[in-house]
Motif scaffolding. Structure first.
Motif, PDB file in Angstrom:
ATOM      1  N   CYS A 176      13.560  -8.568  19.107  1.00 33.69           N
ATOM      2  CA  CYS A 176      13.550 -10.036  18.175  1.00 33.69           C
ATOM      3  C   CYS A 176      14.880 -10.220  17.647  1.00 33.69           C
ATOM      4  O   CYS A 176      15.964  -9.619  18.003  1.00 33.69           O
ATOM      5  N   ASP A 202      16.520 -12.584  16.202  1.00 37.20           N
ATOM      6  CA  ASP A 202      17.289 -13.316  14.812  1.00 37.20           C
ATOM      7  C   ASP A 202      18.376 -11.961  13.727  1.00 37.20           C
ATOM      8  O   ASP A 202      16.757 -11.244  13.377  1.00 37.20           O
ATOM      9  N   PHE A 203      18.859 -11.432  13.732  1.00 34.06           N
ATOM     10  CA  PHE A 203      19.345 -10.515  13.238  1.00 34.06           C
ATOM     11  C   PHE A 203      18.659 -10.709  11.317  1.00 34.06           C
ATOM     12  O   PHE A 203      19.054 -11.526  10.331  1.00 34.06           O
ATOM     13  N   CYS A 204      17.076 -10.224  11.214  1.00 36.78           N
ATOM     14  CA  CYS A 204      16.140 -10.773  10.125  1.00 36.78           C
ATOM     15  C   CYS A 204      16.002  -9.729   9.038  1.00 36.78           C
ATOM     16  O   CYS A 204      15.697  -9.488   7.924  1.00 36.78           O
ATOM     17  N   HIS A 248      16.698  -4.596  11.314  1.00 40.64           N
ATOM     18  CA  HIS A 248      16.488  -5.513  12.759  1.00 40.64           C
ATOM     19  C   HIS A 248      16.819  -5.458  14.087  1.00 40.64           C
ATOM     20  O   HIS A 248      15.741  -5.013  14.953  1.00 40.64           O
ATOM     21  N   MET A 301      13.871  -3.830  15.981  1.00 42.35           N
ATOM     22  CA  MET A 301      12.368  -4.675  15.710  1.00 42.35           C
ATOM     23  C   MET A 301      12.039  -5.053  16.790  1.00 42.35           C
ATOM     24  O   MET A 301      12.739  -5.988  17.902  1.00 42.35           O
ATOM     25  N   HIS A 342      11.968 -14.720  13.136  1.00 37.52           N
ATOM     26  CA  HIS A 342      12.020 -13.629  13.745  1.00 37.52           C
ATOM     27  C   HIS A 342      12.390 -14.515  15.598  1.00 37.52           C
ATOM     28  O   HIS A 342      11.477 -15.650  15.350  1.00 37.52           O
TER      29      HIS A 342
HETATM   30 CU1  CUA Z   1      13.316  -9.746  13.477  1.00 31.12          CU
HETATM   31 CU2  CUA Z   1      15.081  -9.612  13.488  1.00 31.12          CU
END
Ligand code: CUA
Ligand code: K7E
Length: 651
Positions: free
Chosen positions: A619, A621-623, A627, A630, A583
């Motif tokens: 966040c 980073d496309f998690c 996302h 987040m 992340h």
């Molecule tokens: Cu954790 Cu996007």
């Protein structure tokens, strides 16, 4: 022996320009037959056969490619700050870039070299040098992260480095520029005889790879350009090229090109170990940083070291011998048998090959041809194994295929030349586009090369790719070397300037690649293991946020009570225990990078808010599908405000 080579230099320069400016390289367009395309095609979802680690040169990093596809997998942060992975921005990694000059956020990295056991690549670590502010880094090949950086004192322009010995006993650091040792205020004009060159031997712990500056050898004030260790029969020796044996301090292109021959310095490091054991060293005060990153604390520490053991080559017999080698040699390379030492004289058209057996014989029979600063010079004819005649113009570096052939790069004539060890005949030559520096064969500087591919690392591309303004990409070219003739398969762009590279069969390291860090083993000082521990604490004007992250929220995600003038430390632990789920974390207006935190790890971002308001963080980073959810807010109040410090989630 002295004669001016101005004319030669001018001629070579002109030829160099010519070779760089040749027109569109139509000649080989047809070479990319469907056959060649098949050889580099790695089908979607399939893996490459080799890893290739390319130095970034002035990018200061190292990039990881697959061969034969030329696909880029990762940029490993080594000597330069990198916002992508918060290297040099996070509180944990900043100490990695500490030096005796303070925080140094950049360097020039040239020579990756993979650790060896019994002369064969073992794939545990890869080392690389920093040229500008002398350092050696060790990268852990289970995490593909920089694990350690050791600064080299008494050195300047750490170019002949690191080049590991057969069992990774040592990596070395030879100074390109000689300097006053110890450094002091003196006239540059007094260079000759007063400046010194240090060759540093850094021992590597066989268990954990830990580096230590074992000793330095004090040498005459030449320029020490490149190095390679002996192997097999010549194990225990290390060879360094020199130029500027004239000891010129100005206009080197002329004044350092006067001598017909410079030297390869043959250093007997086993003898050096004996001298150290016998107490024949001086302890000199020094000042250098030793930076170590721990995968347990997910943090680096920087320690300043204060002394170094020095051996004086002029005073200790049997430690160093000089092998005369024509015309300002650049690379020195040792063949897989350890018998042949190739000197690549960059102002010469011929390649000089020395024989280790003859060298030992000459030493035994004390057949010396004078000395330089007390170091015996061997007779050129006595140590010569052979010459590869008229091979090309401007030889730089040689690698080996393990089938009895050498492959030498020629910068000025812009080609790679294949020649036979022992008969010295030229077998094949192929043009490269343009002006190759190093070439790389996986394992090509070990006892056991994997002689399937050769990578040519070129300085200039001109017309090979789509134009991108005044700066065009530098490039690598992949050759199939399994046949009698080399076959060009592929061009691909590189990051920075790839000087040298190191290749290794993928199966040696892929199986050891780390997937996650165990949260239960996280020893970071500010780590939390459960959301119950998430909190904010004030200590004067420092605010410490103990935060966790998991798909798809931060705990806490609302923070109030931060004031202008505070230093806010976000200590964030990634609770994920799944492969490939980092992340990120970023906060508005931060004079810093982002964080990108691996599963199970903790990282810290310092944020010093400058404006009153309510500011989001998120966040990066496309998690997951959520996302975009987040995220969170920090309320920043004026200095002196009495808003209490609180944090919450879901309230
Ligand atoms: Cu954790 Cu996007
Ligand atoms: Cu020839 Cu720095 Cu090894 Cu570049 S060096 S090419």
């Amino acid at each position: 022996m002295k004669k001016t080579v101005n004319i030669l230099v001018t001629l070579l320069f002109a030829l160099g320009l010519f070779s760089c400016n040749q027109g569109k390289s139509d000649g080989d367009k047809g070479a990319l037959s469907s056959n060649a395309a098949e050889k580099v095609y790695v089908a979607p979802g399939q893996h490459d056969e080799f890893y290739a680690f390319l130095s970034g040169g002035f990018s200061g990093q190292m990039s990881v490619y697959g061969l034969p596809s030329g696909r880029l997998f990762k940029v490993i942060d080594v000597f330069s700050q990198d916002p992508q992975e918060s290297y040099g921005y996070s509180e944990e990694t900043r100490p990695m870039l500490n030096t005796s000059f303070g925080f140094v956020p950049w360097d020039d990295a040239h020579h990756p070299d993979i650790s060896q056991t019994k002369g064969v690549l073992d794939g545990r670590w890869i080392f690389i040098n920093a040229n500008n502010t002398p350092r050696i880094a060790r990268i852990d090949l289970t995490t593909f992260e920089t694990a350690e950086i050791l600064e080299i004192p008494n050195s300047a322009g750490n170019h002949s480095s690191p080049f590991v010995t057969e069992n990774t006993e040592y990596v070395v650091a030879g100074t390109r520029f000689s300097v006053p040792i110890p450094q002091r205020d003196m006239s540059i004009k007094d260079y000759k005889g007063k400046f010194k060159g240090a060759l540093s031997f850094v021992s590597v712990d066989p268990e954990n790879g830990g580096m230590e500056l074992a000793f330095q050898i004090l040498m005459p004030g030449f320029d020490y350009d490149l190095a390679h260790p002996g192997r097999d029969k010549s194990h225990g020796w290390f060879f360094f090229t020199t130029y500027n044996t004239e000891e010129a301090n100005s206009l080197l292109e002329v004044n350092a090109s006067q001598n017909d021959k410079d030297f390869i310095a043959a250093v007997n490091w086993k003898k050096a170990e004996e001298y150290i054991k016998a107490g024949k060293f001086k302890t000199m005060p020094a000042d250098y940083a030793h930076n170590v990153y721990s995968d347990e604390t997910h943090s680096a520490t920087s320690t300043m070291l204060k002394e170094v053991k020095v051996l004086d080559a002029s005073e200790l017999p049997g430690l160093v011998y000089f092998l005369p080698t024509p015309k300002s040699p650049h690379g020195v390379d040792v063949d897989p048998s350890g018998e042949y030492i190739i000197g690549n004289g960059k102002l010469s058209a011929n390649l000089t090959v020395h024989s280790f057996t003859k060298m030992m014989d000459a030493i035994e029979n004390k057949k010396f041809d004078g000395e330089a600063y007390g170091i015996p010079i061997l007779k050129f004819e006595d140590v010569l194994a052979g010459t590869v005649n008229q091979a090309g113009l401007g030889p730089l570096h040689t690698e080996f295929d393990g089938e009895g052939n050498g492959y030498t790069s020629f910068f000025i004539s812009s080609e790679v030349v294949k020649w036979k060890l022992g008969t010295w005949e030229v077998l094949d030559r192929k043009p490269v586009y343009y002006s190759v520096g190093h070439v790389m064969i996986p394992g090509g500087n070990s006892r056991n090369p994997y002689g399937k591919y050769l990578l040519s690392l070129n300085k200039i591309t001109k017309d090979r790719f789509l134009p991108t303004g005044p700066e065009v990409t530098q490039s690598a070219q992949l050759f199939d070397i399994t046949g009698d003739k080399m076959e060009l398969l592929l061009d691909f762009p590189t990051i920075g300037e790839p000087h040298y590279a190191a290749g290794i069969p993928a199966d040696i390291i892929a199986k050891n690649s780390r997937k996650i860090f165990k949260l239960s083993e996280n020893k970071h000082k500010y780590a939390i293991k459960t959301t119950q521990e998430a909190r904010v604490e004030r200590n004067g004007n420092e605010v410490h946020v103990y935060m966790s992250m998991i798909r798809s929220h931060f705990t806490p995600d609302n923070i109030e009570g931060v004031k202008i003038g505070d230093k806010v430390y976000f200590h964030i632990t990634n609770f994920e225990q799944d492969f490939d789920v980092p992340h990120g974390f970023a906060v508005i207006g931060g004079h810093n990078g982002e964080l990108l935190i691996m599963p199970g790890a903790t990282e810290t971002l310092l944020w010093e808010p400058t404006k009153v308001g309510v500011w989001p963080f998120y966040c990066t980073d496309f998690c997951s599908a959520l996302h975009q959810e987040m995220s969170g807010y920090v309320r920043v109040s004026p200095a002196g405000s009495n808003v209490p410090l609180t944090s919450s989630l879901g309230e």
